[in-house]
Enzyme design. Sequence first.
Site, PDB file in Angstrom:
ATOM      1  N   HIS A 166      19.105  -7.279  -4.170  1.00 42.90           N
ATOM      2  CA  HIS A 166      20.258  -6.454  -3.805  1.00 42.90           C
ATOM      3  C   HIS A 166      21.193  -7.270  -2.914  1.00 42.90           C
ATOM      4  O   HIS A 166      20.741  -8.065  -2.080  1.00 42.90           O
ATOM      5  CB  HIS A 166      19.810  -5.184  -3.079  1.00 42.90           C
ATOM      6  CG  HIS A 166      20.915  -4.196  -2.939  1.00 42.90           C
ATOM      7  ND1 HIS A 166      21.876  -4.306  -1.956  1.00 42.90           N
ATOM      8  CD2 HIS A 166      21.256  -3.122  -3.687  1.00 42.90           C
ATOM      9  CE1 HIS A 166      22.748  -3.318  -2.112  1.00 42.90           C
ATOM     10  NE2 HIS A 166      22.390  -2.583  -3.154  1.00 42.90           N
ATOM     11  N   GLU A 224      26.429  -5.019  -9.596  1.00 44.96           N
ATOM     12  CA  GLU A 224      27.018  -4.315  -8.460  1.00 44.96           C
ATOM     13  C   GLU A 224      28.049  -5.216  -7.777  1.00 44.96           C
ATOM     14  O   GLU A 224      27.691  -6.049  -6.937  1.00 44.96           O
ATOM     15  CB  GLU A 224      25.932  -3.951  -7.439  1.00 44.96           C
ATOM     16  CG  GLU A 224      24.816  -3.086  -8.003  1.00 44.96           C
ATOM     17  CD  GLU A 224      24.099  -2.314  -6.898  1.00 44.96           C
ATOM     18  OE1 GLU A 224      24.116  -1.074  -6.980  1.00 44.96           O
ATOM     19  OE2 GLU A 224      23.574  -2.917  -5.966  1.00 44.96           O
TER      20      GLU A 224
HETATM   21  P1  13P Z   1      27.054   2.977  -3.276  1.00 43.67           P
HETATM   22  O1  13P Z   1      26.764   3.855  -4.479  1.00 43.67           O
HETATM   23  O2  13P Z   1      26.859   3.688  -1.978  1.00 43.67           O
HETATM   24  O3  13P Z   1      28.345   2.251  -3.410  1.00 43.67           O
HETATM   25  O4  13P Z   1      25.898   1.836  -3.270  1.00 43.67           O
HETATM   26  C1  13P Z   1      25.661   1.115  -4.430  1.00 43.67           C
HETATM   27  C2  13P Z   1      24.456   0.301  -4.214  1.00 43.67           C
HETATM   28  O5  13P Z   1      24.469  -0.667  -3.455  1.00 43.67           O
HETATM   29  C3  13P Z   1      23.235   0.706  -4.925  1.00 43.67           C
HETATM   30  O6  13P Z   1      22.258  -0.274  -4.866  1.00 43.67           O
END
Ligand code: 13P
Length: 254
Positions: free
Chosen positions: A98, A170
């Site tokens: 992450h 992401e």
């Molecule tokens: P948000 O949905 O709060 O933007 O976070 C995304 C995330 O980092 C999920 O791993």
Amino acid sequence: MTRRPFIAGNWKMHQTGASARVLVAEIRAAIPPHSYANVDVVLCPPYTALASVAQAIAGSELQLGAQDVSAHEWGAYTAQISAPMLLEFGTRYVIVGHSECRAYFDQHDEQINAKVRRCLQHGLIPIVAVGETHEEHVAGKARERVTGQIREAFAGVASGDVERAVVAYEPLWAIGSGTSDTPEQAASVIAAIRSAVPGLERARCLYGGSMKPENAAALLAQPEIDGGLIGGASLNAHSFAQIVDHARKAVAAS
Ligand code: 13P
């Protein structure tokens, strides 16, 4: 959407064991049981709430994930949690790489690759997270950055194992910002991710970064986007259930 949809809640550093039990009860009440016929729904609480969540999801089709794992099996690694420890709770998935772990805890590609391999060795399914910074995004370097991360993460992993994994794209600039990437742009980066490593064309690829009920339908309508890794909106049972419902409808529409 052509692969089985996958919606995971990353609770990050939120919820104690006690509050997690309440949230799971609300999620169980908010998601109609028939949804699970078409969607994998996974909750990734902090380590300390794994036991409570494992108990609270028993008898439902909710599945358990963790937010990280040690690359090591056992040993003198103070504060770390190993794959066998996670398995004890019935954990099936682990978020690996992450962006918050990369940025704040200095996790680098080589370690992330070791974590991916450790997961697969134990039958845990890694949810491998990749994403570019805002600077990389505006410089037009998103594809280059994420395909580099994904090749490193899966280095030396057999394509049969690659296709069992899950990838979460992401973009860092979208996480927690309230504004997601556009569906078209996210889908095109995910297409690049799929073509970077043999086996990923069959793996589930998720989008993450401010996914919420208001934008989930448009994101999930993209054939390349198989689901979502949800942060903030996964802490609200009603919002999370609405996103699961959008995933269910996206399958029905495809
Ligand atoms: P948000 O949905 O709060 O933007 O976070 C995304 C995330 O980092 C999920 O791993």
